[in-house]
Design a protein around this motif. Structure first.
Motif, mmCIF file in Angstrom:
data_model
loop_
_atom_site.group_PDB
_atom_site.id
_atom_site.type_symbol
_atom_site.label_atom_id
_atom_site.label_comp_id
_atom_site.label_asym_id
_atom_site.label_seq_id
_atom_site.Cartn_x
_atom_site.Cartn_y
_atom_site.Cartn_z
ATOM 1 N N HIS A 460 0.898 -1.139 -0.167
ATOM 2 C CA HIS A 460 -0.080 -0.454 0.059
ATOM 3 C C HIS A 460 0.806 1.611 0.136
ATOM 4 C CE1 HIS A 460 -4.145 -2.166 0.648
ATOM 5 N NE2 HIS A 460 -2.946 -3.113 1.246
ATOM 6 N N GLY A 461 0.411 2.599 -0.265
ATOM 7 C CA GLY A 461 1.077 3.429 -0.592
ATOM 8 C C GLY A 461 1.543 4.735 0.281
ATOM 9 N N GLY A 462 2.160 5.356 0.954
ATOM 10 C CA GLY A 462 2.075 6.418 2.066
ATOM 11 C C GLY A 462 3.181 5.858 2.938
ATOM 12 N N ALA A 463 3.813 4.681 2.155
ATOM 13 C CA ALA A 463 5.062 4.251 4.022
ATOM 14 C C ALA A 463 6.128 3.926 2.523
ATOM 15 C CB ALA A 463 3.580 2.969 4.025
ATOM 16 N N TRP A 464 7.008 3.469 4.078
ATOM 17 C CA TRP A 464 8.464 3.162 3.601
ATOM 18 C C TRP A 464 8.855 0.985 3.564
ATOM 19 C CZ3 TRP A 464 12.710 6.101 1.730
ATOM 20 C CH2 TRP A 464 12.714 7.121 1.688
ATOM 21 N N GLN A 465 9.449 0.894 2.502
ATOM 22 C CA GLN A 465 9.477 -0.460 2.351
ATOM 23 C C GLN A 465 10.883 -0.468 2.025
ATOM 24 O OE1 GLN A 465 7.168 -2.917 3.739
ATOM 25 N NE2 GLN A 465 5.194 -0.758 2.821
ATOM 26 N N THR A 466 11.486 -1.868 2.709
ATOM 27 C CA THR A 466 12.977 -2.396 2.636
ATOM 28 C C THR A 466 12.741 -3.476 1.388
ATOM 29 O OG1 THR A 466 14.065 -1.520 4.992
ATOM 30 C CG2 THR A 466 15.085 -3.483 3.696
ATOM 31 N N VAL A 467 13.153 -3.459 0.738
ATOM 32 C CA VAL A 467 13.404 -4.385 -0.843
ATOM 33 C C VAL A 467 14.713 -4.945 -0.891
ATOM 34 C CG1 VAL A 467 11.233 -3.038 -1.434
ATOM 35 C CG2 VAL A 467 13.175 -2.479 -2.512
ATOM 36 N N GLU A 468 14.646 -5.854 -1.716
ATOM 37 C CA GLU A 468 15.711 -6.646 -1.798
ATOM 38 C C GLU A 468 16.363 -5.999 -3.528
ATOM 39 O OE1 GLU A 468 17.534 -9.217 -0.383
ATOM 40 O OE2 GLU A 468 16.060 -8.167 1.398
ATOM 41 N N ALA A 469 17.553 -5.991 -3.334
ATOM 42 C CA ALA A 469 18.018 -5.799 -4.931
ATOM 43 C C ALA A 469 19.053 -6.431 -4.875
ATOM 44 C CB ALA A 469 18.214 -3.931 -4.806
ATOM 45 N N PRO A 470 19.692 -7.399 -5.125
ATOM 46 C CA PRO A 470 20.976 -8.261 -5.504
ATOM 47 C C PRO A 470 21.280 -7.382 -6.984
ATOM 48 C CG PRO A 470 18.733 -9.948 -6.239
ATOM 49 C CD PRO A 470 17.875 -8.326 -5.483
ATOM 50 N N LEU A 471 22.131 -8.066 -6.833
ATOM 51 C CA LEU A 471 23.238 -7.064 -8.542
ATOM 52 C C LEU A 471 22.168 -7.199 -9.359
ATOM 53 C CD1 LEU A 471 26.094 -6.079 -8.586
ATOM 54 C CD2 LEU A 471 27.188 -6.709 -9.070
ATOM 55 N N ASP A 472 21.536 -7.778 -9.831
ATOM 56 C CA ASP A 472 20.944 -8.184 -10.954
ATOM 57 C C ASP A 472 19.490 -6.936 -10.602
ATOM 58 O OD1 ASP A 472 19.718 -9.855 -9.663
ATOM 59 O OD2 ASP A 472 19.569 -11.508 -11.216
ATOM 60 N N VAL A 473 19.399 -6.479 -9.885
ATOM 61 C CA VAL A 473 18.151 -6.244 -9.913
ATOM 62 C C VAL A 473 18.062 -4.986 -9.470
ATOM 63 C CG1 VAL A 473 15.898 -6.220 -8.628
ATOM 64 C CG2 VAL A 473 16.673 -8.308 -9.452
ATOM 65 N N ILE A 474 17.156 -4.235 -10.040
ATOM 66 C CA ILE A 474 16.821 -2.362 -10.160
ATOM 67 C C ILE A 474 15.247 -2.742 -9.117
ATOM 68 C CG2 ILE A 474 15.792 -1.461 -11.502
ATOM 69 C CD1 ILE A 474 16.974 1.002 -11.433
ATOM 70 N N PRO A 475 15.172 -2.547 -8.024
ATOM 71 C CA PRO A 475 13.576 -1.709 -7.666
ATOM 72 C C PRO A 475 12.507 -1.241 -8.471
ATOM 73 C CG PRO A 475 15.675 -1.741 -5.773
ATOM 74 C CD PRO A 475 16.219 -1.531 -6.761
ATOM 75 N N LEU A 476 11.824 -1.876 -8.772
ATOM 76 C CA LEU A 476 10.854 -1.164 -9.335
ATOM 77 C C LEU A 476 9.352 -1.754 -9.219
ATOM 78 C CD1 LEU A 476 11.986 -2.039 -13.166
ATOM 79 C CD2 LEU A 476 12.597 -0.176 -12.690
ATOM 80 N N PHE A 477 8.427 -0.687 -9.036
ATOM 81 C CA PHE A 477 7.334 -0.985 -8.991
ATOM 82 C C PHE A 477 6.059 -0.316 -9.757
ATOM 83 C CE2 PHE A 477 9.509 -0.952 -5.313
ATOM 84 C CZ PHE A 477 9.556 -2.063 -4.173
ATOM 85 N N ALA A 478 4.388 -1.197 -9.798
ATOM 86 C CA ALA A 478 4.119 -0.387 -10.913
ATOM 87 C C ALA A 478 2.936 -0.590 -10.135
ATOM 88 C CB ALA A 478 3.733 -1.425 -12.217
ATOM 89 N N ARG A 479 1.387 1.244 -10.815
ATOM 90 C CA ARG A 479 0.520 0.490 -10.018
ATOM 91 C C ARG A 479 0.189 -0.435 -10.179
ATOM 92 N NH1 ARG A 479 -1.673 6.975 -9.680
ATOM 93 N NH2 ARG A 479 -0.193 8.264 -10.727
#
Length: 495
Positions: A460-479
């Protein structure tokens, strides 16, 4: 002055006043390959063949500076580029466009200097020596505020480049870069530099844009440029951030640059992937930076690889080593790094060539990850086309601060290390060395639902999240429900 009830309203009205970007040609959506510098025709064709042999998508290859005999000659040097027309034909047959660097400098030794000086096509010093810069040799600048000068330079570039098959121009040094910034000592056709100097990059782009329009290239015009001014976007200006350093600090700064450029009414922006300076292609720390930068570049208006790469330890079997002490050495050790030396047949020097900068130049891991993101880039062309069309029609930036889409979210306005790529995709580049996760703020309220495109998790929006980002991954989010096919593209590219 433009005003509105939201950032979107302000930017759209500003575009109506200063001009809308043209339509980006289809080849502008793909991957661009460059280095400092491909110094001969065979080298360019071999690099493109390397892409073809490995099955790596490529849209544009760039021929950088000093491919000319002297600054201001505006042509290929025959010894190193014996058949540019044939080169362009062969590259076009492989689906690759050709961009060539052009500088506004005119050397006193140029074959065009005397004629240009006699016809007042160059800037003038108010006092002292009429030399504006020393770069390899003494030179001054074309006075692009003079329409006759713009026409003269374009006619040369049309005859020597465009008519031979060159598709696009890299208008470097567009400030222009004075050796000493004594602005009150230079006079343009349009007036004293202190009064009119900021229009120089605008007029520089204008000359090439109008020339290409007259040549029938409407809908196929992109001018890569290092500097811009209000309205440059209407002349096909693709602004890049210049010769930035190769560090995570510089990478983070590019996010802010991209957001600000869009808010300044210029939606086309790019950077030197990996930074320009000090990137040793055998250094594990630089390799990590390059990977993170390439992920970021995938989600910029133009994905472009460029840089002045270095090499601290040539491979033992490198044939160049045998010639280190020879009269016509290929490698020169300078400040602890090896640089390729270029000499003409008569032994006279030419500008050096940096270390290799192709996807396969830094080892298998770097190649695999870069190819993954080139593939993703290629698969999201439909979404890219939508974004460029929005920029053309409405003036919307392609890279947008979170505040652009979420103006009521006050926390979003303070964030400078993540952004929206169009209306639907949130990009959070990894900008710390060694990091394999990061904190991401997802804007909007509780009703805004975000999907992590890497693992499918829902937030849900309006909050901070810690997400995994191994070397081959850039954090991406879509509505939610608006992943634009990226989820599938990521899965296919990761397979």
């Amino acid at each position: 002055m433009t005003a509105g009830s939201s950032p979107r309203a302000v930017v759209r009205r500003y575009a109506d006043v200063t001009g809308h970007a043209p339509v980006m040609p289809e080849w502008g959506l793909g991957f661009w390959q460059c280095k400092l510098r491909y110094w001969n025709q065979r080298q360019v064709e071999d690099v493109v063949e390397g892409f073809r042999r490995r099955g790596i998508p490529l849209d544009v290859v760039v021929v950088d500076f000093f491919h000319w005999p002297h600054m201001g000659d505006y042509r290929f040097e025959d010894e190193f580029w014996p058949d540019p027309e044939g080169m362009c034909e062969r590259l076009h047959a492989q689906g690759v466009k050709v961009m060539v660097s052009v500088w506004p400098q005119v050397a006193l030794s140029s074959e065009n200097y005397d004629l240009m000086r006699q016809n007042n096509l160059l800037i003038h010093a108010e006092k002292g020596e009429d030399i504006a810069m020393m770069c390899w040799e003494p030179c001054t600048f074309v006075d692009v505020t003079n329409p006759d000068a713009r026409r003269f330079v374009w006619d040369l570039c049309k005859r020597n480049y465009a008519d031979k098959g060159v598709d696009a121009f890299w208008l470097d040094e567009a400030e222009p870069e004075y050796g000493t910034y004594d602005f009150d000592n230079y006079r343009y056709y349009a007036g004293p530099n202190v009064e009119v100097g900021n229009i120089y990059p605008l007029e520089y782009n204008k000359g090439f844009y109008e020339g290409q329009l007259e040549a029938g290239r409407e809908g196929r015009i992109v001018n890569l440029t290092r500097c811009a001014w209000a309205g440059s976007q209407r002349y096909g200006a693709l602004v890049w951030s210049g010769d930035v350093g190769s560090s995570f600090q510089d990478l983070k700064a590019q996010i802010t640059c991209a957001i600000h450029m869009g808010m300044a009414g210029i939606p086309w922006f790019t950077t030197d992937m990996g930074g320009f300076h000090d990137g040793d292609i055998e250094d594990p720390q630089f390799k990590e930076l390059f990977i993170r930068w390439s992920q970021f570049s995938c989600f910029l208006p133009v994905m472009r690889n460029h840089g002045n790469r270095s090499l601290s330890h040539p491979h033992a079997d490198d044939p160049s080593l045998a010639a280190l002490d020879a009269p016509h050495e290929r490698l020169l050790k300078e400040e602890g790094e090896f640089k390729e030396v270029v000499r003409a047949q008569d032994g006279s020097p030419r500008f050096y060539s940096g270390a290799d900068n192709e996807p396969w130049s830094m080892g298998k891991e770097v190649e695999a990850i870069l190819v993954k993101y080139i593939t993703i880039r290629n698969k999201m062309r439909p979404y890219l086309r939508e974004l460029f069309d929005q920029a053309h029609k409405d003036g919307d930036p392609i890279v947008r601060g979170l505040f652009y889409e979420f103006p009521q979210d006050h926390r979003a306005a303070r964030l400078s290390d993540e952004y929206m790529f169009g209306p639907d995709i949130l990009v959070a580049p990894v900008v710390q060395a060694g990091a394999r996760s990061r904190e991401v703020y997802l804007p909007g309220g509780e009703e805004t639902i975000w999907e992590n495109l890497s693992d499918g998790q829902i937030y849900h929006g309006g909050a901070w999240q810690t997400v995994e980002a191994p070397l081959d991954v850039i954090p991406l989010f879509a509505r939610q429900g608006k992943d634009q096919g990226l989820r599938k593209a990521i899965q296919e590219a990761s397979a």
